[in-house]
Design an enzyme around this catalytic site. Structure first.
Site, PDB file in Angstrom:
ATOM      1  N   GLU A  95      34.815  35.258 -31.476  1.00  0.00           N
ATOM      2  CA  GLU A  95      34.859  36.186 -32.609  1.00  0.00           C
ATOM      3  C   GLU A  95      35.845  37.318 -32.300  1.00  0.00           C
ATOM      4  OE1 GLU A  95      31.725  39.104 -35.020  1.00  0.00           O
ATOM      5  OE2 GLU A  95      31.223  38.343 -33.038  1.00  0.00           O
ATOM      6  N   HIS A  96      35.675  37.950 -31.143  1.00  0.00           N
ATOM      7  CA  HIS A  96      36.585  39.005 -30.670  1.00  0.00           C
ATOM      8  C   HIS A  96      37.188  38.560 -29.347  1.00  0.00           C
ATOM      9  CE1 HIS A  96      33.102  41.047 -32.670  1.00  0.00           C
ATOM     10  NE2 HIS A  96      34.058  41.656 -33.331  1.00  0.00           N
ATOM     11  N   HIS A 129      24.666  44.972 -29.126  1.00  0.00           N
ATOM     12  CA  HIS A 129      24.233  44.588 -30.470  1.00  0.00           C
ATOM     13  C   HIS A 129      22.837  43.987 -30.473  1.00  0.00           C
ATOM     14  CE1 HIS A 129      27.572  45.360 -33.208  1.00  0.00           C
ATOM     15  NE2 HIS A 129      28.397  45.045 -32.224  1.00  0.00           N
ATOM     16  N   HIS A 160      43.151   6.476 -67.383  1.00  0.00           N
ATOM     17  CA  HIS A 160      43.956   7.637 -66.995  1.00  0.00           C
ATOM     18  C   HIS A 160      45.380   7.494 -67.534  1.00  0.00           C
ATOM     19  CE1 HIS A 160      40.658   8.627 -64.375  1.00  0.00           C
ATOM     20  NE2 HIS A 160      41.315   9.639 -63.803  1.00  0.00           N
ATOM     21  N   ASP A 216      35.938  47.597 -34.612  1.00  0.00           N
ATOM     22  CA  ASP A 216      34.661  47.750 -35.305  1.00  0.00           C
ATOM     23  C   ASP A 216      34.707  48.862 -36.336  1.00  0.00           C
ATOM     24  OD1 ASP A 216      33.358  45.705 -34.001  1.00  0.00           O
ATOM     25  OD2 ASP A 216      32.488  46.992 -32.460  1.00  0.00           O
ATOM     26  N   GLN A 230      29.591  44.915 -26.659  1.00  0.00           N
ATOM     27  CA  GLN A 230      29.109  43.835 -27.522  1.00  0.00           C
ATOM     28  C   GLN A 230      27.679  43.441 -27.187  1.00  0.00           C
ATOM     29  OE1 GLN A 230      31.645  44.416 -29.811  1.00  0.00           O
ATOM     30  NE2 GLN A 230      30.850  42.424 -30.371  1.00  0.00           N
TER      31      GLN A 230
END
Length: 438
Positions: A335-336, A269, A428, A369, A266
């Site tokens: 996230e992961h 990235h 109404h 991924d 990771q």
């Protein structure tokens, strides 16, 4: 290599954990003033403004925004056979998983003569963003297109930044992935100007319409995120994606070499990527540090990875036991999230907050991924506490269809009037009684 925080004496409250756990800093508000002029120029001048900003930011001025169909076919014809085979496998697995997510309409008979049907209707036109910065992401094309197609979205356009190296076209692997998926419309545009063009539409250099989208999905840099935030009242968005994250909850049964490799994957990235280890074992923490020193030096992107692993967003958290470990990863809401513990299935079942959970030693994030069949467009920055990753549901809208007979309405009229009067909205109630007064 990882900054270490020892929580074995006392695990702080959730509020304290959210404030103290490592997290990447991404100030979207800080760049909004730079994005706003781009958006306004694209709104006013369309494709011409897009080409000007593309030349300024990407160093290339594409002849036209829409990629010709023959370029898509050519990219697929020239794609490395191994890469094509891998993409085909990724697509097949993703389609298998996402096909099971499609919702069906349901009708509830509330009373005799009164029904409410929930219809699931796909968004009409969607723009799907595939980044093109430090890496090329054909996998993101797969992850965006497959659920949109499974939802029944009729009109799709993929946007990806043009590359000077490829004559002002997006990376050929992006084009090949789009062709494999049956996507006929690809725009050579990236950044904030891509989101703006998807929101407002325009006219291409050949006079063809660049139709606006109803929704934009897909990860991008901070400028893409800022444009999404600015335009979200005009278009739907999936999320405001921040830097990627991995958290690993591990005990003394985990393999330090595996844990280190996954943290590195990771960090590869970008320099803001977050890699967090939460463990009950100081011995494992020491072994992972040693493995990181050894493995990082052998990677292609050593400097980028080292910067990410030593940044404030990465670190190692020591906890007394797995109960505390689950509390920490729930507060972090990664996230992961990988679970590398004894009885990993049972531990994973206790986790409430994560974009995706990878269970055991043979389910690394890298599998998700590309070829797990799951979706890798996931909530970041703690948003997994309240949001889901991209799925078929992301592209569907639930519409309630209400059908009542005269008698069914008459039977409930007094209750409607009572509630309308209680809210001081007598018209109404009159809208109901007017049907029976005559």
């Amino acid at each position: 290599m990882l900054t270490r925080t020892d929580l074995r004496g006392r695990v702080p409250s959730t509020t304290e954990l959210r404030a103290t756990l490592p997290r990447a800093e991404m100030d979207v508000e800080h760049v909004l003033h730079r994005v706003r002029p781009v958006i306004e120029a694209v709104r006013d001048r369309g494709a011409e403004a897009v080409r000007e900003y593309t030349e300024q930011f990407d160093g290339v001025r594409p002849e036209q925004v829409r990629v010709p169909a023959e370029q898509l076919r050519e990219a697929l014809d020239e794609l490395d056979p191994q890469v094509r085979s891998a993409l085909e496998e990724s697509i097949a697995r993703a389609r298998k998983v996402h096909a099971d997510q499609r919702r069906t309409d349901s009708t509830t008979q509330v009373v005799p003569g009164g029904t409410v049907t929930e219809r699931w209707v796909p968004v009409a036109r969607v723009g799907l963003y595939a980044p093109g910065g430090l890496a090329v992401y054909p996998s993101s094309v797969v992850m965006n297109v497959v659920p949109a197609q499974a939802a029944g979205v009729e009109s799709l356009v993929v946007c990806s930044p043009p590359q000077a190296e490829f004559g002002g076209l997006p990376h050929p692997t992006i084009l090949a992935a789009a062709q494999l998926l049956g996507v006929e419309e690809v725009w050579a545009v990236g950044g904030a100007q891509a989101v703006a063009l998807l929101a407002y539409g325009g006219t291409d250099t050949d006079g063809a319409e660049l139709a606006p989208a109803d929704m934009v999905t897909g990860p991008g840099n901070v400028y893409v995120t800022a444009a999404k935030r600015h335009l979200r009242s005009l278009i739907g968005i999936d999320s405001e994606a921040g830097p990627t994250e991995i958290a690993i909850l591990a005990d003394d049964t985990a393999d330090a070499a595996h844990v280190a490799a996954d943290l590195i994957s990771q960090a590869e990235h970008d320099t803001l990527a977050a890699s967090v280890l939460v463990t009950t074992s100081p011995e494992l923490a020491d072994a992972v540090d040693a493995e990181l020193e050894r493995q990082v030096a052998r990677t292609k992107h050593t400097e980028r990875i080292s910067t990410a692993l030593t940044g404030v967003q990465s670190g190692c958290i020591l906890v007394a036991d797995l109960d505390d470990g689950v509390r920490v990863v729930d507060a972090y809401a990664a996230e992961h999230l990988e679970i590398q513990t004894a009885e990993a299935d049972a531990v994973a079942a206790r986790v409430r907050n994560a974009g995706a959970i990878f269970v055991g030693p043979y389910a690394p994030v890298s599998l998700g991924d590309y070829c797990a069949g799951s979706n890798h467009v996931l909530p970041t920055g703690g948003c997994a506490r309240h949001s889901s990753g991209l799925s078929v549901q992301s592209f569907l809208r639930g519409i309630h269809v209400i059908s009542y007979t005269e008698q069914a309405l008459r039977d409930v009229a007094d209750q409607v009037v009572a509630l309308a009067d209680a809210e001081d909205l007598p018209a109404h109630g009159q809208a109901v009684t007017a049907r029976f007064d005559r």
